[in-house]
Write an enzyme that holds these catalytic residues in place. Structure first.
Site, PDB file in Angstrom:
ATOM      1  N   GLY A  84      55.385 -17.576  37.957  1.00  0.00           N
ATOM      2  CA  GLY A  84      55.900 -18.719  36.640  1.00  0.00           C
ATOM      3  C   GLY A  84      57.138 -19.121  36.052  1.00  0.00           C
ATOM      4  O   GLY A  84      58.096 -18.983  37.701  1.00  0.00           O
ATOM      5  N   ARG A  87      62.789 -20.583  35.653  1.00  0.00           N
ATOM      6  CA  ARG A  87      63.886 -20.671  34.613  1.00  0.00           C
ATOM      7  C   ARG A  87      64.108 -22.513  34.470  1.00  0.00           C
ATOM      8  O   ARG A  87      64.412 -23.058  34.231  1.00  0.00           O
ATOM      9  CB  ARG A  87      65.524 -21.040  35.869  1.00  0.00           C
ATOM     10  CG  ARG A  87      64.528 -21.479  37.187  1.00  0.00           C
ATOM     11  CD  ARG A  87      65.926 -21.585  38.484  1.00  0.00           C
ATOM     12  NE  ARG A  87      66.113 -21.575  39.459  1.00  0.00           N
ATOM     13  CZ  ARG A  87      66.505 -21.741  40.435  1.00  0.00           C
ATOM     14  NH1 ARG A  87      67.971 -21.536  40.123  1.00  0.00           N
ATOM     15  NH2 ARG A  87      65.995 -22.355  41.635  1.00  0.00           N
ATOM     16  N   ASP A 118      68.585 -14.866  36.339  1.00  0.00           N
ATOM     17  CA  ASP A 118      69.502 -15.455  34.819  1.00  0.00           C
ATOM     18  C   ASP A 118      68.577 -16.457  34.625  1.00  0.00           C
ATOM     19  O   ASP A 118      69.406 -17.252  33.435  1.00  0.00           O
ATOM     20  CB  ASP A 118      70.740 -15.846  35.422  1.00  0.00           C
ATOM     21  CG  ASP A 118      70.815 -16.787  36.508  1.00  0.00           C
ATOM     22  OD1 ASP A 118      69.753 -17.147  36.946  1.00  0.00           O
ATOM     23  OD2 ASP A 118      71.928 -16.464  36.717  1.00  0.00           O
ATOM     24  N   ARG A 176      50.890 -26.083  40.312  1.00  0.00           N
ATOM     25  CA  ARG A 176      51.058 -25.562  41.725  1.00  0.00           C
ATOM     26  C   ARG A 176      50.200 -24.670  41.935  1.00  0.00           C
ATOM     27  O   ARG A 176      48.855 -24.752  41.363  1.00  0.00           O
ATOM     28  CB  ARG A 176      52.200 -24.692  41.928  1.00  0.00           C
ATOM     29  CG  ARG A 176      52.915 -25.578  41.234  1.00  0.00           C
ATOM     30  CD  ARG A 176      54.594 -23.980  40.446  1.00  0.00           C
ATOM     31  NE  ARG A 176      55.369 -24.549  40.334  1.00  0.00           N
ATOM     32  CZ  ARG A 176      56.806 -24.999  40.101  1.00  0.00           C
ATOM     33  NH1 ARG A 176      57.423 -24.019  41.778  1.00  0.00           N
ATOM     34  NH2 ARG A 176      57.610 -25.915  39.734  1.00  0.00           N
ATOM     35  N   ASP A 249      53.320 -21.111  46.149  1.00  0.00           N
ATOM     36  CA  ASP A 249      54.063 -22.105  44.419  1.00  0.00           C
ATOM     37  C   ASP A 249      54.566 -22.775  44.197  1.00  0.00           C
ATOM     38  O   ASP A 249      55.017 -22.733  43.826  1.00  0.00           O
ATOM     39  CB  ASP A 249      54.199 -20.369  44.046  1.00  0.00           C
ATOM     40  CG  ASP A 249      55.816 -19.823  44.460  1.00  0.00           C
ATOM     41  OD1 ASP A 249      55.276 -19.350  45.699  1.00  0.00           O
ATOM     42  OD2 ASP A 249      56.930 -20.274  44.665  1.00  0.00           O
ATOM     43  N   ASN A 250      55.514 -23.439  45.965  1.00  0.00           N
ATOM     44  CA  ASN A 250      55.648 -24.746  45.871  1.00  0.00           C
ATOM     45  C   ASN A 250      54.848 -25.407  45.977  1.00  0.00           C
ATOM     46  O   ASN A 250      55.556 -26.714  46.667  1.00  0.00           O
ATOM     47  CB  ASN A 250      57.108 -24.139  47.117  1.00  0.00           C
ATOM     48  CG  ASN A 250      58.261 -23.470  45.913  1.00  0.00           C
ATOM     49  OD1 ASN A 250      58.522 -22.837  44.977  1.00  0.00           O
ATOM     50  ND2 ASN A 250      59.139 -22.722  46.724  1.00  0.00           N
TER      51      ASN A 250
HETATM   52  P1  AMP Z   1      61.438 -20.634  44.377  1.00  0.00           P
HETATM   53  O1  AMP Z   1      61.980 -19.613  45.414  1.00  0.00           O
HETATM   54  O2  AMP Z   1      62.922 -20.927  44.085  1.00  0.00           O
HETATM   55  O3  AMP Z   1      60.366 -21.290  45.037  1.00  0.00           O
HETATM   56  O4  AMP Z   1      61.408 -19.398  43.260  1.00  0.00           O
HETATM   57  C1  AMP Z   1      60.544 -18.505  43.183  1.00  0.00           C
HETATM   58  C2  AMP Z   1      60.468 -17.976  42.044  1.00  0.00           C
HETATM   59  O5  AMP Z   1      61.828 -17.472  40.642  1.00  0.00           O
HETATM   60  C3  AMP Z   1      60.076 -18.956  41.009  1.00  0.00           C
HETATM   61  O6  AMP Z   1      59.237 -17.909  39.482  1.00  0.00           O
HETATM   62  C4  AMP Z   1      61.428 -19.128  40.054  1.00  0.00           C
HETATM   63  O7  AMP Z   1      61.049 -19.651  38.158  1.00  0.00           O
HETATM   64  C5  AMP Z   1      62.125 -17.249  40.191  1.00  0.00           C
HETATM   65  N1  AMP Z   1      62.996 -18.074  39.972  1.00  0.00           N
HETATM   66  C6  AMP Z   1      64.227 -18.399  40.796  1.00  0.00           C
HETATM   67  N2  AMP Z   1      65.641 -18.462  40.599  1.00  0.00           N
HETATM   68  C7  AMP Z   1      65.558 -17.690  39.258  1.00  0.00           C
HETATM   69  C8  AMP Z   1      66.695 -18.082  38.332  1.00  0.00           C
HETATM   70  N3  AMP Z   1      67.388 -18.041  38.622  1.00  0.00           N
HETATM   71  N4  AMP Z   1      66.326 -17.245  37.744  1.00  0.00           N
HETATM   72  C9  AMP Z   1      65.162 -16.875  37.024  1.00  0.00           C
HETATM   73  N5  AMP Z   1      63.934 -16.752  37.576  1.00  0.00           N
HETATM   74  C10 AMP Z   1      64.776 -17.702  39.215  1.00  0.00           C
HETATM   75 MG    MG Z   2      59.538 -22.786  43.363  1.00  0.00          MG
END
Ligand code: AMP
Ligand code: MG
Length: 492
Positions: A84, A87, A118, A176, A249-250
């Site tokens: 989800g 951020r 965070d 997504r 998810d990306n």
């Molecule tokens: P990503 O690796 O950036 O595609 O993120 C994978 C998941 O981790 C997604 O659900 C993001 O929203 C969550 N996520 C990544 N970094 C953070 C963060 N600093 N705070 C909260 N959720 C995060």
């Molecule tokens: Mg992502």
């Protein structure tokens, strides 16, 4: 101008209302006035004092409907369950005289989906996302866009203490593959209805399908996403772009490049190049991207099965990936060599062979990908192989014999083309400027000191990657020695 917020209206199974978390002393890092104009935004959004507050998450304009959306996904080949918007924050969907746009903040604080995170993003990775979105757009590659970038002295803890930043992203939709996987993997009976509503939402508002493909709208949806994704992969490969984290998810349902993290435009060409320092297995290496996208489409197909119902039809939709990708790939790389398609299958096979020979030549010496294609575009107009433009290509190789052999094959093929129109076409597809890691890094280092001028320069430069832009000539130089020591991980 009108807030239509169609995703928000889908209801609470899809997203939760969340207020952005304010930051102290927000300030602009950069504003993309061109995109503001394209979107026909009110003049004061990017200039007034209110804008910086709103785009840092310190306030909302009437009509906005801030929400975090829920999705799940496969990460590095494993089912990761619920993820989800941890951020990211949907602010709403705006209808303007030029179109409909979803506006999203990234890094605006905690949401119900933040898990261990965070809710913040750091200046370093936000500058990379901001610039790469616009660099991709400049290259003509489908992508989410970036409207502006704000920062705050608020500290964010990563491997070291960093500065917070918030990117405002724009897309017709941020849905997504993982949004579909989320509902498909729930056992409660209502989940099936949610899945259908999500698919219907895409069909009604975002995805044009070929109704001639089948009588099943959901198979047609899968087919449309498959074709878009295949084309996107060919486009990434053709500019040497590595995404780095191709988790489901990306992956955008609209076939947009989405979620820029440890991406890289390759310097020296290496098919096995891994740009993400955290990807120890090389799952997302350059040469694997097309195959991974296909694997991800399988996950999407599986998620859509309750709607498609007929397995054979789903398989038929997925099958179109292979030929679509191959066709786009061949078309893109032929264009990079300046070759026009004439003469049917036999000459296409020959061209394919020449492309492969070219890529092998580059692989053997880890030749700079961008510089090679651009210099070749400069040289293609000249049939004297000792011309200075050809010498500039030859300079990129140590093994002169191998180069000369390849060059003679290429020259023979080019003799069937009009060299001048060939060169001019090549200049339209082989960029002079890409967002190399070291260019982004230099902008980041300056911005960390409070000087955001390099972000502005790169934004301006990368908007027109195919143009000569004499004042920026040095940005087309080969990367400095230290570029290869830059390590980009998932940390953002
Ligand atoms: P990503 O690796 O950036 O595609 O993120 C994978 C998941 O981790 C997604 O659900 C993001 O929203 C969550 N996520 C990544 N970094 C953070 C963060 N600093 N705070 C909260 N959720 C995060
Ligand atoms: Mg992502």
């Amino acid at each position: 101008m009108n807030w239509i917020n169609r995703f928000a209206l889908l209801g609470s199974e899809f997203s939760q209302e969340v207020q952005p978390t304010p930051v102290p002393q927000p300030a602009w890092v950069s504003r993309n006035f061109d995109l503001g104009q394209e979107m026909a935004l009110p003049d004061d959004w990017l200039v007034g004092s209110e804008g910086v507050e709103v785009f840092a998450g310190n306030g909302l304009w009437e009509g906005m409907s801030p929400r975090a959306t829920v999705y799940s996904g496969h990460q590095f080949g494993q089912w990761a369950g619920q993820l989800g918007d941890g951020r990211a924050l949907y602010l709403g969907e705006l209808e303007t005289p030029t179109g409909r746009f979803e506006i999203q903040l990234k890094g605006a604080g905690l949401t119900p989906y933040s898990r261990m995170g965070d809710g913040r993003a750091v200046l370093r990775s936000s500058i990379r996302e901001y610039l790469c979105s616009e660099a991709m757009h400049g290259l003509g590659i489908p992508t989410t866009r970036a409207l502006c970038l704000t920062t705050s002295p608020q500290r964010v803890i990563r491997e070291e203490i960093e500065t917070a930043a918030i990117v405002t992203r724009i897309a017709p939709s941020f849905i997504r593959f993982g949004h579909f996987e989320h509902f498909a993997n729930q056992t409660k009976p209502e989940a099936r209805d949610s899945l259908r509503r999500l698919a219907d939402h895409c069909l009604e508002h975002h995805i044009q399908t070929d109704t001639g493909f089948s009588a099943n709208p959901y198979a047609n949806l899968l087919h449309a996403v498959t074709l878009k994704t295949a084309e996107l992969m060919a486009q990434w490969q053709s500019v040497g772009f590595c995404h780095g984290v191709m988790n489901t998810d990306n992956m955008s349902i609209l076939g947009l490049s989405l979620d820029y993290g440890p991406f890289q435009f390759m310097d020296g060409f290496d098919p096995q190049h891994i740009c993400n320092h955290s990807d120890h297995q090389g799952r997302y290496a350059y040469e694997r991207q097309p195959q991974v996208a296909y694997w991800n489409l399988f996950c999407l197909a599986q998620a859509l099965m309750p709607l498609i119902e007929e397995q054979e039809l789903a398989m038929k939709a997925l099958e179109t990936y292979k030929s679509a990708f191959s066709e786009h790939w061949l078309q893109k790389f032929s264009a990079k060599l300046g070759l026009t398609a004439a003469g049917g299958q036999a000459s296409q096979d020959k061209d394919k062979h020449l492309i492969q020979e070219t890529l092998e030549l580059l692989t053997n010496e880890r030749t700079d990908f961008t510089a090679f294609w651009r210099r070749l575009s400069d040289a293609a107009a000249f049939d004297q192989l000792d011309h200075v433009a050809w010498k500039r290509v030859a300079e990129l190789f140590i093994d002169a014999t191998a180069f000369k052999q390849w060059q003679s094959h290429y020259a023979a093929r080019l003799s069937a083309e009009d060299r001048f129109s060939c060169a001019s076409r090549m200049h339209q597809v082989n960029p002079k400027y890409v967002l190399r890691n070291h260019l982004a890094e230099a902008a980041i280092q300056k911005s960390k000191q409070g000087d955001h001028s390099e972000v502005e320069t790169l934004l301006k430069l990368l908007r027109h990657p195919f143009a000569e832009q004499a004042e920026f000539e040095h940005y087309a130089n080969l990367p400095p020695e230290w570029a290869s020591s830059i390590e980009i991980s998932c940390s953002s």
